[in-house]
Design a protein around this motif. Structure first.
Motif, PDB file in Angstrom:
ATOM      1  N   LEU A 371       0.819  -1.208   0.000  1.00 13.50           N
ATOM      2  CA  LEU A 371       0.000   0.000   0.000  1.00 13.50           C
ATOM      3  C   LEU A 371       0.854   1.260   0.000  1.00 13.50           C
ATOM      4  N   ASP A 372       1.974   1.237   0.710  1.00  8.25           N
ATOM      5  CA  ASP A 372       2.881   2.390   0.680  1.00  8.25           C
ATOM      6  C   ASP A 372       3.447   2.581  -0.726  1.00  8.25           C
ATOM      7  N   GLY A 373       3.758   1.488  -1.394  1.00  9.33           N
ATOM      8  CA  GLY A 373       4.264   1.593  -2.755  1.00  9.33           C
ATOM      9  C   GLY A 373       3.228   2.130  -3.718  1.00  9.33           C
ATOM     10  N   LEU A 374       1.985   1.702  -3.579  1.00 10.79           N
ATOM     11  CA  LEU A 374       0.926   2.231  -4.435  1.00 10.79           C
ATOM     12  C   LEU A 374       0.706   3.717  -4.178  1.00 10.79           C
ATOM     13  N   ALA A 375       0.884   4.142  -2.935  1.00  5.13           N
ATOM     14  CA  ALA A 375       0.704   5.562  -2.599  1.00  5.13           C
ATOM     15  C   ALA A 375       1.767   6.439  -3.246  1.00  5.13           C
ATOM     16  N   SER A 376       2.982   5.934  -3.348  1.00  4.33           N
ATOM     17  CA  SER A 376       4.085   6.742  -3.877  1.00  4.33           C
ATOM     18  C   SER A 376       4.324   6.526  -5.366  1.00  4.33           C
ATOM     19  N   SER A 377       3.605   5.605  -5.989  1.00  2.00           N
ATOM     20  CA  SER A 377       3.835   5.284  -7.391  1.00  2.00           C
ATOM     21  C   SER A 377       3.479   6.456  -8.305  1.00  2.00           C
ATOM     22  N   ARG A 378       4.328   6.656  -9.309  1.00  3.01           N
ATOM     23  CA  ARG A 378       4.050   7.646 -10.358  1.00  3.01           C
ATOM     24  C   ARG A 378       3.690   6.950 -11.677  1.00  3.01           C
ATOM     25  N   ALA A 379       3.522   5.658 -11.624  1.00  6.77           N
ATOM     26  CA  ALA A 379       3.353   4.890 -12.856  1.00  6.77           C
ATOM     27  C   ALA A 379       1.938   5.009 -13.412  1.00  6.77           C
ATOM     28  N   ARG A 380       1.852   4.916 -14.708  1.00  9.79           N
ATOM     29  CA  ARG A 380       0.547   4.883 -15.358  1.00  9.79           C
ATOM     30  C   ARG A 380      -0.155   3.554 -15.093  1.00  9.79           C
ATOM     31  N   TRP A 381       0.617   2.469 -15.013  1.00  6.71           N
ATOM     32  CA  TRP A 381       0.068   1.137 -14.766  1.00  6.71           C
ATOM     33  C   TRP A 381       0.711   0.564 -13.510  1.00  6.71           C
ATOM     34  N   ASP A 382      -0.095   0.260 -12.514  1.00  2.00           N
ATOM     35  CA  ASP A 382       0.386  -0.384 -11.290  1.00  2.00           C
ATOM     36  C   ASP A 382      -0.017  -1.854 -11.343  1.00  2.00           C
ATOM     37  N   VAL A 383       0.974  -2.716 -11.157  1.00  2.00           N
ATOM     38  CA  VAL A 383       0.789  -4.143 -11.397  1.00  2.00           C
ATOM     39  C   VAL A 383       0.989  -4.935 -10.113  1.00  2.00           C
ATOM     40  N   LEU A 384       0.074  -5.865  -9.857  1.00  2.76           N
ATOM     41  CA  LEU A 384       0.239  -6.866  -8.814  1.00  2.76           C
ATOM     42  C   LEU A 384       0.582  -8.176  -9.509  1.00  2.76           C
ATOM     43  N   ALA A 385       1.826  -8.620  -9.396  1.00  3.88           N
ATOM     44  CA  ALA A 385       2.248  -9.892  -9.973  1.00  3.88           C
ATOM     45  C   ALA A 385       2.274 -10.908  -8.849  1.00  3.88           C
ATOM     46  N   GLN A 386       1.399 -11.911  -8.926  1.00  2.00           N
ATOM     47  CA  GLN A 386       1.201 -12.778  -7.768  1.00  2.00           C
ATOM     48  C   GLN A 386       0.888 -14.203  -8.200  1.00  2.00           C
ATOM     49  N   GLN A 387       0.969 -15.087  -7.227  1.00  2.00           N
ATOM     50  CA  GLN A 387       0.886 -16.507  -7.536  1.00  2.00           C
ATOM     51  C   GLN A 387      -0.541 -16.979  -7.783  1.00  2.00           C
ATOM     52  N   VAL A 388      -1.511 -16.460  -7.045  1.00  2.00           N
ATOM     53  CA  VAL A 388      -2.875 -16.987  -7.078  1.00  2.00           C
ATOM     54  C   VAL A 388      -3.852 -15.883  -7.473  1.00  2.00           C
ATOM     55  N   PRO A 389      -4.990 -16.244  -8.075  1.00  2.00           N
ATOM     56  CA  PRO A 389      -5.942 -15.230  -8.519  1.00  2.00           C
ATOM     57  C   PRO A 389      -6.523 -14.418  -7.370  1.00  2.00           C
ATOM     58  N   MET A 390      -6.802 -13.163  -7.688  1.00  4.93           N
ATOM     59  CA  MET A 390      -7.402 -12.247  -6.727  1.00  4.93           C
ATOM     60  C   MET A 390      -8.931 -12.211  -6.869  1.00  4.93           C
ATOM     61  N   ALA A 391      -9.409 -12.385  -8.086  1.00  2.91           N
ATOM     62  CA  ALA A 391     -10.847 -12.337  -8.338  1.00  2.91           C
ATOM     63  C   ALA A 391     -11.536 -13.605  -7.848  1.00  2.91           C
ATOM     64  N   ASP A 392     -12.805 -13.482  -7.507  1.00  2.00           N
ATOM     65  CA  ASP A 392     -13.623 -14.661  -7.236  1.00  2.00           C
ATOM     66  C   ASP A 392     -13.846 -15.407  -8.548  1.00  2.00           C
ATOM     67  N   LEU A 393     -13.493 -16.676  -8.574  1.00  2.00           N
ATOM     68  CA  LEU A 393     -13.755 -17.524  -9.728  1.00  2.00           C
ATOM     69  C   LEU A 393     -14.701 -18.621  -9.253  1.00  2.00           C
ATOM     70  N   ALA A 394     -15.972 -18.249  -9.181  1.00  2.00           N
ATOM     71  CA  ALA A 394     -16.988 -19.089  -8.548  1.00  2.00           C
ATOM     72  C   ALA A 394     -17.581 -20.089  -9.528  1.00  2.00           C
ATOM     73  N   ARG A 395     -18.052 -21.217  -8.957  1.00  2.00           N
ATOM     74  CA  ARG A 395     -18.722 -22.237  -9.749  1.00  2.00           C
ATOM     75  C   ARG A 395     -19.962 -22.714  -9.002  1.00  2.00           C
ATOM     76  N   GLY A 396     -21.004 -23.056  -9.780  1.00  3.14           N
ATOM     77  CA  GLY A 396     -22.208 -23.638  -9.194  1.00  3.14           C
ATOM     78  C   GLY A 396     -23.109 -22.618  -8.528  1.00  3.14           C
ATOM     79  N   ARG A 397     -24.313 -23.075  -8.178  1.00  2.00           N
ATOM     80  CA  ARG A 397     -25.288 -22.185  -7.538  1.00  2.00           C
ATOM     81  C   ARG A 397     -24.823 -21.711  -6.167  1.00  2.00           C
ATOM     82  N   SER A 398     -24.001 -22.505  -5.513  1.00  2.00           N
ATOM     83  CA  SER A 398     -23.520 -22.134  -4.184  1.00  2.00           C
ATOM     84  C   SER A 398     -22.346 -21.159  -4.251  1.00  2.00           C
ATOM     85  N   ARG A 399     -21.853 -20.872  -5.469  1.00  2.00           N
ATOM     86  CA  ARG A 399     -20.695 -19.989  -5.673  1.00  2.00           C
ATOM     87  C   ARG A 399     -19.471 -20.513  -4.910  1.00  2.00           C
TER      88      ARG A 399
END
Length: 544
Positions: A371-399
């Motif tokens: 979070l400190d790095g995101l606060a000080s970033s001057r970049a046009r694109w801020d990237v999180l390069a990580q091992q596992v997905p961040m988004a919910d990838l749900a399946r079925g009615r129970s999600r």
């Protein structure tokens, strides 16, 4: 898996080494030229003495049988790597018990006549005769070429590239993303294709090796270590597993063409491990020794700086790479500091346990750093390069969602995504691996309501893990049915090739029809365009 107290200070447990523990024209030109000159002698007089005989870069009994690599580029520097091994599957790589003097040089031309830096290093048996040279004083945003000499032999020539200067305004950057390369599941056609594109940077997001036993029918005819028949648990096991993987010629070629920034996920150590906690009921003390051995072997075999060298089980693997004001990449470690997975580590609906605000996937210190790095970033694109997905990838009615990804750590995700929004991050892109499929999804703090989109996630498929896939399998169809925020999905093997510009991010999903055959090729399956400043994401698909 048994629990572990959150926030407990890490104990330093050392690995006992006792074996009983067991895209430019010049780049394309270099790719073809390197095949002709690899292994040729240095220009006479550069390092003194008569030039030695030529050696072959792959399938060689020479000391450079595992190839060369570079990594973690800075505006003025890069890490150069090699590991000496006359016999990669013999104890100590067949190098004996003495240190070996290694000479290195780096030039601005592929014929190695304009040398700008040179020096010596010592490859010691303590670190498997690996060499990590942190070269500084180089020109920014420039191609460089390098090689090593040891024991009268010459290494293959590698190409690398420095990052732009901090105040630069680059117009473009190419980034390949790789993950999950189970040697037993197929051939590395993706790395051959990647080498042909020669990206500015390769992000390898984990599962570089697999600790599981290798079936006898995998890659028929290939030479493998005796330890391949059992699960890797000791230092020699892990060293031999890396030697097996790094002997692959396509992987060697990709390393020789581009700098890599490499993280680890679970299979470099143990499936779905979480900080101090193993997958199974292994005693924590025994798992600590195993983890120390695996982390040691990871460092020995990757082009990372000494700051990422483990002290037993203690490691700082997260780091930040900046490319002028165009992109800033936060390479995360989602394994070493997480709380144990909940709900039996089985895909399940989210509940009070996944929402528990005391649980974390990054650990408090890494979360603050991010979070400190995101606060000080001057970049046009801020990237999180990580091992596992961040988004919910749900399946079925129970999600049902995976407990191993950020879906099982909802409060961690909320803190990071809301924190990015509060810090006015212009464009947030998550690059992820692990799931053996290509996915494009919206990043939201909550997928059960109308939470605003905070960014875009591009998850790369596996290089080989899972074997031959198909354009859309049952899992892909279930995912799209239960997750309307998913923009694209594909279940074949391959990698992700990104071209980053000031006004847009273009992500090309390159897939292989098959990885079972020793011969193969890749094709473009889809191109995803993310416009600057939260415009509408466009997905252009080729025919399946």
């Amino acid at each position: 898996m048994p629990g572990t107290p959150a926030g407990t200070p890490p104990a330093i447990v050392h690995c006992d080494p006792d074996p009983t523990l067991r895209a430019s024209t010049s780049r394309r030109r270099f790719l073809s030229w390197a095949g002709l000159v690899t292994g040729l002698a240095f220009t006479p007089g550069l390092l003194g003495g008569a030039p030695p005989a030529a050696t072959s870069p792959a399938n060689s009994a020479g000391v450079f049988s595992l190839g060369v690599a570079s990594g973690d580029p800075l505006p003025d520097g890069v890490v150069l790597w090699t590991r000496l091994a006359r016999n990669p599957f013999a104890p100590g790589g067949g190098m004996g018990s003495r240190p070996v003097r290694v000479e290195w040089e780096i030039a601005t031309d592929e014929s190695m006549t304009r040398v700008v830096r040179r020096g010596t290093a010592h490859a010691t048996p303590e670190w498997a005769h690996s060499v990590h040279v942190d070269v500084r004083g180089l020109a920014p945003a420039a191609d460089h070429f390098y090689r090593f000499r040891a024991l009268g032999e010459i290494s293959p020539i590698g190409r690398t590239r420095t990052a732009p200067a901090p105040n630069a305004r680059p117009g473009a950057l190419s980034i390949a993303v790789a993950s999950c390369q189970n040697w037993a599941d197929g051939y590395y056609h993706a790395f051959g294709d990647m080498a042909a594109h020669a990206p500015d940077l390769v992000l390898h997001l984990g599962d570089y090796i697999y600790e599981k036993p290798i079936p006898l029918d995998a890659r028929r005819g290939a030479i493998r270590p005796a330890s391949a028949t059992h699960e890797a648990v000791g230092l020699d096991d892990y060293r031999e597993r890396y030697a097996l993987y790094k002997s692959d010629p396509d992987l060697q070629q990709a390393h020789a063409m581009s700098p890599f920034s490499i993280s680890f996920d679970d299979h470099e150590i143990d499936n779905n491990w979480a900080a101090k906690v193993p997958e199974d009921e292994t005693p924590l003390s025994r798992f600590a020794v195993r983890r120390a051995c695996a982390l040691r072997a990871w460092w020995e075999n990757t082009p990372v700086r000494i700051t990422a060298r483990p002290d037993g089980t203690v490691i700082r693997a997260h780091r930040r790479l900046a490319f002028g004001d165009l992109a800033e990449i936060n390479l995360l470690d989602t394994r070493s500091h997480r709380d144990d997975q909940v709900n039996g580590d089985n895909d399940s609906p989210q509940n009070a346990r996944t929402a528990d605000p005391s649980r974390t996937i990054l650990g408090a210190a890494q979360e603050r750093w991010l979070l400190d790095g995101l606060a000080s970033s001057r970049a046009r694109w801020d990237v999180l390069a990580q091992q596992v997905p961040m988004a919910d990838l749900a399946r079925g009615r129970s999600r049902a969602v995976s407990m191993d990804g950020w879906s099982g750590y909802e409060s961690s995700r909320r803190r990071v995504l809301d924190g990015a929004a509060h810090r006015r991050v212009r464009n947030l892109v998550s690059l992820a691996g692990d799931i053996h499929r290509s996915v494009v999804a919206d990043l939201r703090t909550d997928y059960a309501d109308d939470s605003p989109t905070r960014g875009v996630e591009l998850a790369t498929t596996s290089i080989t893990s899972g074997g031959d896939g198909e354009d859309s399998d049952d899992g892909d169809r279930e995912l799209k049915a239960a997750s309307p925020h998913v923009r694209f999905g594909n279940s074949q093997r391959g990698y992700l090739l990104n071209r980053v510009y000031r006004d847009r991010w273009e992500a090309e999903f390159r897939v292989a029809p098959s990885v079972r055959s020793p011969r193969g090729s890749l094709r473009r399956r889809a191109t995803v365009t993310i416009p600057d400043a939260a415009g509408e994401v466009d997905v252009g698909q080729s025919a399946p």
